[in-house]
Write a protein that holds these residues in place. Structure first.
Motif, PDB file in Angstrom:
ATOM      1  N   LEU A   1      29.803  26.497  40.178  1.00 35.00           N
ATOM      2  CA  LEU A   1      29.634  27.785  39.514  1.00 35.00           C
ATOM      3  C   LEU A   1      30.361  27.711  38.176  1.00 35.00           C
ATOM      4  O   LEU A   1      31.543  27.364  38.131  1.00 35.00           O
ATOM      5  CB  LEU A   1      30.237  28.911  40.361  1.00 35.00           C
ATOM      6  N   SER A   2      29.657  28.019  37.104  1.00 36.21           N
ATOM      7  CA  SER A   2      30.260  28.050  35.774  1.00 36.21           C
ATOM      8  C   SER A   2      30.261  29.496  35.294  1.00 36.21           C
ATOM      9  O   SER A   2      29.235  30.174  35.359  1.00 36.21           O
ATOM     10  CB  SER A   2      29.454  27.181  34.810  1.00 36.21           C
ATOM     11  N   VAL A   3      31.406  29.953  34.804  1.00 36.84           N
ATOM     12  CA  VAL A   3      31.559  31.344  34.373  1.00 36.84           C
ATOM     13  C   VAL A   3      32.187  31.386  32.984  1.00 36.84           C
ATOM     14  O   VAL A   3      33.202  30.733  32.744  1.00 36.84           O
ATOM     15  CB  VAL A   3      32.456  32.144  35.345  1.00 36.84           C
ATOM     16  N   VAL A   4      31.571  32.159  32.088  1.00 36.97           N
ATOM     17  CA  VAL A   4      32.165  32.464  30.792  1.00 36.97           C
ATOM     18  C   VAL A   4      32.521  33.942  30.854  1.00 36.97           C
ATOM     19  O   VAL A   4      31.639  34.791  31.027  1.00 36.97           O
ATOM     20  CB  VAL A   4      31.192  32.190  29.623  1.00 36.97           C
ATOM     21  N   ALA A   5      33.812  34.245  30.756  1.00 40.64           N
ATOM     22  CA  ALA A   5      34.257  35.622  30.955  1.00 40.64           C
ATOM     23  C   ALA A   5      35.543  35.904  30.195  1.00 40.64           C
ATOM     24  O   ALA A   5      36.257  34.986  29.793  1.00 40.64           O
ATOM     25  CB  ALA A   5      34.476  35.885  32.445  1.00 40.64           C
ATOM     26  N   ASP A   6      35.817  37.200  30.024  1.00 40.19           N
ATOM     27  CA  ASP A   6      37.090  37.636  29.452  1.00 40.19           C
ATOM     28  C   ASP A   6      38.087  37.816  30.587  1.00 40.19           C
ATOM     29  O   ASP A   6      37.777  38.424  31.614  1.00 40.19           O
ATOM     30  CB  ASP A   6      36.928  38.961  28.706  1.00 40.19           C
ATOM     31  N   VAL A   7      39.294  37.281  30.377  1.00 44.07           N
ATOM     32  CA  VAL A   7      40.359  37.362  31.369  1.00 44.07           C
ATOM     33  C   VAL A   7      41.623  37.833  30.662  1.00 44.07           C
ATOM     34  O   VAL A   7      41.937  37.372  29.570  1.00 44.07           O
ATOM     35  CB  VAL A   7      40.600  35.985  32.032  1.00 44.07           C
ATOM     36  N   THR A   8      42.348  38.740  31.298  1.00 42.50           N
ATOM     37  CA  THR A   8      43.624  39.206  30.762  1.00 42.50           C
ATOM     38  C   THR A   8      44.734  38.398  31.403  1.00 42.50           C
ATOM     39  O   THR A   8      44.831  38.330  32.629  1.00 42.50           O
ATOM     40  CB  THR A   8      43.825  40.707  31.053  1.00 42.50           C
ATOM     41  N   ASP A   9      45.574  37.783  30.564  1.00 43.57           N
ATOM     42  CA  ASP A   9      46.662  36.970  31.110  1.00 43.57           C
ATOM     43  C   ASP A   9      47.881  37.839  31.412  1.00 43.57           C
ATOM     44  O   ASP A   9      47.860  39.048  31.239  1.00 43.57           O
ATOM     45  CB  ASP A   9      46.997  35.805  30.176  1.00 43.57           C
ATOM     46  N   ALA A  10      48.958  37.219  31.864  1.00 42.34           N
ATOM     47  CA  ALA A  10      50.166  37.937  32.275  1.00 42.34           C
ATOM     48  C   ALA A  10      50.796  38.726  31.137  1.00 42.34           C
ATOM     49  O   ALA A  10      51.428  39.754  31.352  1.00 42.34           O
ATOM     50  CB  ALA A  10      51.178  36.957  32.855  1.00 42.34           C
ATOM     51  N   SER A  11      50.620  38.264  29.894  1.00 44.47           N
ATOM     52  CA  SER A  11      51.220  38.969  28.757  1.00 44.47           C
ATOM     53  C   SER A  11      50.366  40.141  28.288  1.00 44.47           C
ATOM     54  O   SER A  11      50.756  40.872  27.381  1.00 44.47           O
ATOM     55  CB  SER A  11      51.428  37.993  27.591  1.00 44.47           C
ATOM     56  N   GLY A  12      49.191  40.308  28.884  1.00 44.63           N
ATOM     57  CA  GLY A  12      48.319  41.423  28.508  1.00 44.63           C
ATOM     58  C   GLY A  12      47.284  41.072  27.455  1.00 44.63           C
ATOM     59  O   GLY A  12      46.489  41.913  27.063  1.00 44.63           O
ATOM     60  N   ALA A  13      47.273  39.829  27.008  1.00 44.88           N
ATOM     61  CA  ALA A  13      46.295  39.391  26.007  1.00 44.88           C
ATOM     62  C   ALA A  13      44.990  39.016  26.702  1.00 44.88           C
ATOM     63  O   ALA A  13      44.994  38.396  27.755  1.00 44.88           O
ATOM     64  CB  ALA A  13      46.829  38.200  25.225  1.00 44.88           C
ATOM     65  N   THR A  14      43.885  39.409  26.099  1.00 45.13           N
ATOM     66  CA  THR A  14      42.573  39.083  26.643  1.00 45.13           C
ATOM     67  C   THR A  14      42.011  37.878  25.899  1.00 45.13           C
ATOM     68  O   THR A  14      42.047  37.824  24.677  1.00 45.13           O
ATOM     69  CB  THR A  14      41.613  40.279  26.496  1.00 45.13           C
ATOM     70  N   GLN A  15      41.512  36.927  26.661  1.00 41.95           N
ATOM     71  CA  GLN A  15      40.908  35.751  26.053  1.00 41.95           C
ATOM     72  C   GLN A  15      39.622  35.408  26.802  1.00 41.95           C
ATOM     73  O   GLN A  15      39.483  35.693  27.980  1.00 41.95           O
ATOM     74  CB  GLN A  15      41.866  34.571  26.071  1.00 41.95           C
ATOM     75  N   THR A  16      38.683  34.814  26.093  1.00 46.33           N
ATOM     76  CA  THR A  16      37.427  34.377  26.690  1.00 46.33           C
ATOM     77  C   THR A  16      37.609  32.953  27.186  1.00 46.33           C
ATOM     78  O   THR A  16      38.062  32.086  26.447  1.00 46.33           O
ATOM     79  CB  THR A  16      36.282  34.446  25.660  1.00 46.33           C
TER      80      THR A  16
END
Length: 138
Positions: free
Chosen positions: A70-85
């Motif tokens: 399964l390959s997923v391209v998504a936005d994820v929020t890390d522990a510091s609160g920054a969102t990255q793709t």
């Protein structure tokens, strides 16, 4: 006074409507056509040491299934609160479950939610003295 009663109705209705949507785990579908129809919100990955890690996606841009991964391209929020793709590749053999968004449309939820939201709307209308939602009355 009109805006405060509308605000009160919105504050009562919003959690009820948002509560109807849940993110629930489901088993990985066995066939490709069933996998394509999943509204993916995250995955539960089985680690080598036997533990499971839940990965939730803020927004899914692309999901690609193969026979083995399964390959997923998504936005994820890390522990510091920054969102990255991010682009992640998960072997199907390591997936314990898929996290999907589901609508809880049970009779009880619909009846209770409808009664509470309807009551809040009725109270807001009575308190404001008008049923014109645009506020364009006389």
């Amino acid at each position: 006074m009109k805006s405060s009663s509308r605000l009160a109705a919105l504050l009562v209705a919003a959690p009820l409507l948002a509560g109807c949507f849940t993110v629930a785990p489901m088993p990985v579908p066995p066939t490709a056509p069933q996998r394509e129809d999943v509204a993916l919100r995250g995955v539960v990955v089985r680690e080598a040491n036997g533990t499971e890690e839940e990965v939730r996606f803020d927004e899914v841009h692309e999901v690609t299934w193969t026979n083995t991964s399964l390959s997923v391209v998504a936005d994820v929020t890390d522990a510091s609160g920054a969102t990255q793709t991010v682009t992640e590749l998960y072997p199907i053999s390591t997936l314990s479950a898929l996290l999907v968004r589901q609508l809880d449309a049970g009779k009880t939820s619909a009846i209770i939610g409808g009664a509470i939201v309807g009551t809040a709307a009725f109270i807001a209308t009575v308190v404001s003295g008008t049923s014109d939602p645009a506020g364009g009355g006389s």
